[in-house]
Design a protein around this motif. Structure first.
Motif, PDB file in Angstrom:
ATOM      1  N   ILE A   1       0.841  -1.203   0.000  1.00 15.59           N
ATOM      2  CA  ILE A   1       0.000   0.000   0.000  1.00 15.59           C
ATOM      3  C   ILE A   1       0.876   1.253   0.000  1.00 15.59           C
ATOM      4  O   ILE A   1       0.624   2.219  -0.731  1.00 15.59           O
ATOM      5  N   SER A   2       1.942   1.229   0.803  1.00 19.42           N
ATOM      6  CA  SER A   2       2.860   2.368   0.844  1.00 19.42           C
ATOM      7  C   SER A   2       3.544   2.573  -0.510  1.00 19.42           C
ATOM      8  O   SER A   2       3.767   3.704  -0.946  1.00 19.42           O
ATOM      9  N   GLU A   3       3.855   1.459  -1.190  1.00 19.76           N
ATOM     10  CA  GLU A   3       4.462   1.558  -2.521  1.00 19.76           C
ATOM     11  C   GLU A   3       3.485   2.169  -3.527  1.00 19.76           C
ATOM     12  O   GLU A   3       3.864   2.995  -4.362  1.00 19.76           O
ATOM     13  N   LEU A   4       2.216   1.768  -3.439  1.00 20.35           N
ATOM     14  CA  LEU A   4       1.195   2.367  -4.311  1.00 20.35           C
ATOM     15  C   LEU A   4       1.012   3.850  -3.989  1.00 20.35           C
ATOM     16  O   LEU A   4       0.758   4.657  -4.890  1.00 20.35           O
ATOM     17  N   THR A   5       1.146   4.198  -2.729  1.00 21.42           N
ATOM     18  CA  THR A   5       1.089   5.608  -2.343  1.00 21.42           C
ATOM     19  C   THR A   5       2.241   6.376  -2.977  1.00 21.42           C
ATOM     20  O   THR A   5       2.079   7.484  -3.486  1.00 21.42           O
ATOM     21  N   ASN A   6       3.406   5.766  -2.965  1.00 19.03           N
ATOM     22  CA  ASN A   6       4.580   6.413  -3.558  1.00 19.03           C
ATOM     23  C   ASN A   6       4.417   6.597  -5.062  1.00 19.03           C
ATOM     24  O   ASN A   6       4.998   7.507  -5.655  1.00 19.03           O
ATOM     25  N   ALA A   7       3.623   5.712  -5.683  1.00 24.84           N
ATOM     26  CA  ALA A   7       3.346   5.811  -7.116  1.00 24.84           C
ATOM     27  C   ALA A   7       2.120   6.678  -7.409  1.00 24.84           C
ATOM     28  O   ALA A   7       1.653   6.718  -8.556  1.00 24.84           O
ATOM     29  N   CYS A   8       1.613   7.356  -6.364  1.00 28.58           N
ATOM     30  CA  CYS A   8       0.450   8.250  -6.496  1.00 28.58           C
ATOM     31  C   CYS A   8      -0.802   7.508  -6.981  1.00 28.58           C
ATOM     32  O   CYS A   8      -1.605   8.055  -7.742  1.00 28.58           O
ATOM     33  N   GLN A   9      -0.954   6.250  -6.536  1.00 31.00           N
ATOM     34  CA  GLN A   9      -2.152   5.484  -6.846  1.00 31.00           C
ATOM     35  C   GLN A   9      -3.056   5.324  -5.626  1.00 31.00           C
ATOM     36  O   GLN A   9      -4.175   4.825  -5.738  1.00 31.00           O
ATOM     37  N   VAL A  10      -2.556   5.690  -4.459  1.00 31.12           N
ATOM     38  CA  VAL A  10      -3.344   5.721  -3.222  1.00 31.12           C
ATOM     39  C   VAL A  10      -3.065   7.058  -2.539  1.00 31.12           C
ATOM     40  O   VAL A  10      -1.909   7.497  -2.482  1.00 31.12           O
ATOM     41  N   TRP A  11      -4.124   7.695  -2.028  1.00 31.42           N
ATOM     42  CA  TRP A  11      -4.013   9.008  -1.382  1.00 31.42           C
ATOM     43  C   TRP A  11      -4.608   8.950   0.016  1.00 31.42           C
ATOM     44  O   TRP A  11      -5.560   8.185   0.268  1.00 31.42           O
ATOM     45  N   PHE A  12      -4.055   9.766   0.918  1.00 34.20           N
ATOM     46  CA  PHE A  12      -4.566   9.850   2.290  1.00 34.20           C
ATOM     47  C   PHE A  12      -5.139  11.232   2.603  1.00 34.20           C
ATOM     48  O   PHE A  12      -5.373  11.563   3.763  1.00 34.20           O
ATOM     49  N   SER A  13      -5.299  12.010   1.569  1.00 30.51           N
ATOM     50  CA  SER A  13      -5.872  13.347   1.720  1.00 30.51           C
ATOM     51  C   SER A  13      -6.424  13.753   0.358  1.00 30.51           C
ATOM     52  O   SER A  13      -6.322  12.998  -0.613  1.00 30.51           O
ATOM     53  N   ASP A  14      -6.994  14.929   0.267  1.00 30.30           N
ATOM     54  CA  ASP A  14      -7.376  15.446  -1.035  1.00 30.30           C
ATOM     55  C   ASP A  14      -6.129  15.676  -1.882  1.00 30.30           C
ATOM     56  O   ASP A  14      -5.014  15.806  -1.359  1.00 30.30           O
ATOM     57  N   ASP A  15      -6.309  15.740  -3.187  1.00 35.00           N
ATOM     58  CA  ASP A  15      -5.180  15.951  -4.091  1.00 35.00           C
ATOM     59  C   ASP A  15      -4.441  17.242  -3.758  1.00 35.00           C
ATOM     60  O   ASP A  15      -5.048  18.243  -3.337  1.00 35.00           O
ATOM     61  N   PHE A  16      -3.114  17.211  -3.939  1.00 33.64           N
ATOM     62  CA  PHE A  16      -2.305  18.421  -3.806  1.00 33.64           C
ATOM     63  C   PHE A  16      -1.067  18.256  -4.670  1.00 33.64           C
ATOM     64  O   PHE A  16      -0.786  17.163  -5.184  1.00 33.64           O
TER      65      PHE A  16
END
Length: 426
Positions: free
Chosen positions: A393-408
């Motif tokens: 999940i953290s790797e997908l976050t690093n690839a901007c495929q999972v977000w923990f806030s609104d886009d920025f």
């Protein structure tokens, strides 16, 4: 790979003991005759290291091996050293079918004669490979051919004698293929190269720290930055009438800056084991990876961010190990990526009512963890647990495929934090 060879030489020197014997004389000479030379007692092995990117592929012709693979240079150095050392080509890709694999077959056949201390005989099966390499050596070593291969030399070898010498070279040669690529070496080296040494020593230390210590030693010697016993003192009385002739030990002293001994490796290992934190990679005051920045924006604590970053590294190590030799790894990784995106989608739906809140990232993370914990074992790749799945999940976050806030604007935020880090460092 020179550091890996050094660790193997160190392990061989240990034998069954847990400490290095005082009499051990193993050493590696860096960037002198070849990329490096493995030395132990009277034995020497010249090693040429050739990295080949995956896009380049394996060696497809003997001409490629002679030129790009460095066999011509290895042969010339071997001749200069009176045919005494053995030789090795260490590369990251294999040998294609056809002439390259036929050459490997010839190497194995001719090596058996050398190991049995019998005269080298070239069978009909291997004669073509020997002739092909002989022609390639003449082509790519034309400007530096051995004197005995030059037509105007006082003692000139016939082409038949040159092929016999080529056969003797092949008998002394090893082609070590499919070594780890640059992209994966940092992930794989601690477990592949360091862990067996620590296990033999009975030392409980982080393999990553020990690897960084040993690798740093070899990088210094590769740049000839090692200690010189004479410092910068001039060669006083070097050519006086009563001076002694140079001997092998004096020659080796002159090359001390390029030599790594097994004693040097022992010191590097024990120093890192005693103070592993000193050899850990330095981290920034604020994590600057895309995943860390996005988690910080989503309201995560520093401790949770550090855990997520470590899990992401462990996740990458897992796949680096699988990709190096498992043909099913790519399919499994893609299937897992799709499953983790489904986890993200489900968790996002489950916390929809919390989305208007300012900091909903931790709740989203916890919900994903609950879903992952409930995944059936047959849906998880072998050897992977729920923590490693969170690393995915953290790797997908690093690839901007999972977000923990609104886009920025992640790039702008990283730049701002980098300036902040620089300011705090100053």
């Amino acid at each position: 790979m020179a550091a890996a060879d050094g660790l193997k030489l160190y392990l061989m020197s240990l034998g069954s003991a847990k400490r290095l014997p005082v009499t051990s004389d193993g050493r590696i000479l860096c960037e002198y005759h070849e990329d490096w030379v493995v030395l132990q007692g009277p034995e020497a092995e010249l090693v040429s290291g050739k990295h080949r990117d995956p896009a380049v592929g394996p060696f497809t012709t003997i001409n490629q091996l002679a030129s790009e693979g460095g066999l011509t240079h290895l042969f010339l150095r071997w001749v200069d050293l009176k045919e005494k050392p053995t030789c090795r080509l260490a590369t990251t890709h294999g040998l294609a079918k056809g002439d390259p694999q036929s050459l490997e077959s010839a190497i194995q056949g001719l090596r058996s004669f050398r190991l049995d201390h019998r005269p080298i005989e070239v069978s009909d099966d291997h004669a073509g490979s020997v002739s092909n390499l002989h022609e390639a050596l003449r082509k790519y070593g034309a400007k530096q051919l051995p004197k005995s291969w030059q037509e105007k030399a006082e003692v000139n070898l016939s082409h038949e004698e040159q092929r016999a010498q080529t056969a003797r070279f092949l008998a002394a040669l090893t082609i070590q293929v499919e070594n780890i690529s640059r992209k994966h070496i940092d992930f794989a080296a601690p477990s592949m190269f360091v862990k067996p040494v620590l296990d033999r020593l009975g030392v409980n230390a982080p393999p990553e720290s020990v690897w960084n210590s040993v690798l740093g030693l070899f990088r210094a010697r590769m740049r000839a930055a090692g200690p010189n016993p004479d410092g910068g003192l001039p060669p006083v009385l070097k050519y006086s009438g009563g001076s002694f002739f140079a001997d092998p030990s004096s020659d080796e002293r002159a090359l001390a800056a390029r030599i790594v001994t097994v004693q040097d490796i022992d010191i590097a290992i024990m120093t890192a084991a005693a103070n592993p934190s000193a050899y850990e990679p330095l981290s920034s005051p604020v994590r600057l990876s895309r995943s860390a920045v996005k988690m910080r924006k989503g309201g995560f604590s520093n401790n949770r961010i550090e855990r997520a970053e470590q899990l992401r590294k462990d996740f990458s190590k897992y796949w680096s190990g699988r990709m190096s030799g498992d043909p099913t790894a790519l399919v499994d990784r893609d299937r897992l990526r799709r499953a983790l995106l489904r986890v993200s989608d489900q968790a996002d739906t489950d916390i929809a009512d919390l989305r208007p809140a300012d900091k909903w990232g931790p709740v989203f993370w916890e919900r994903m963890q609950e879903i992952i914990d409930a995944m059936p074992p047959d849906k998880v790749p072998p050897g992977m647990d729920s923590d490693l799945l969170l690393g995915g999940i953290s790797e997908l976050t690093n690839a901007c495929q999972v977000w923990f806030s609104d886009d920025f604007d992640v790039a702008a935020e990283i730049e701002r934090l980098r300036d902040e880090n620089n300011g705090s460092a100053a």
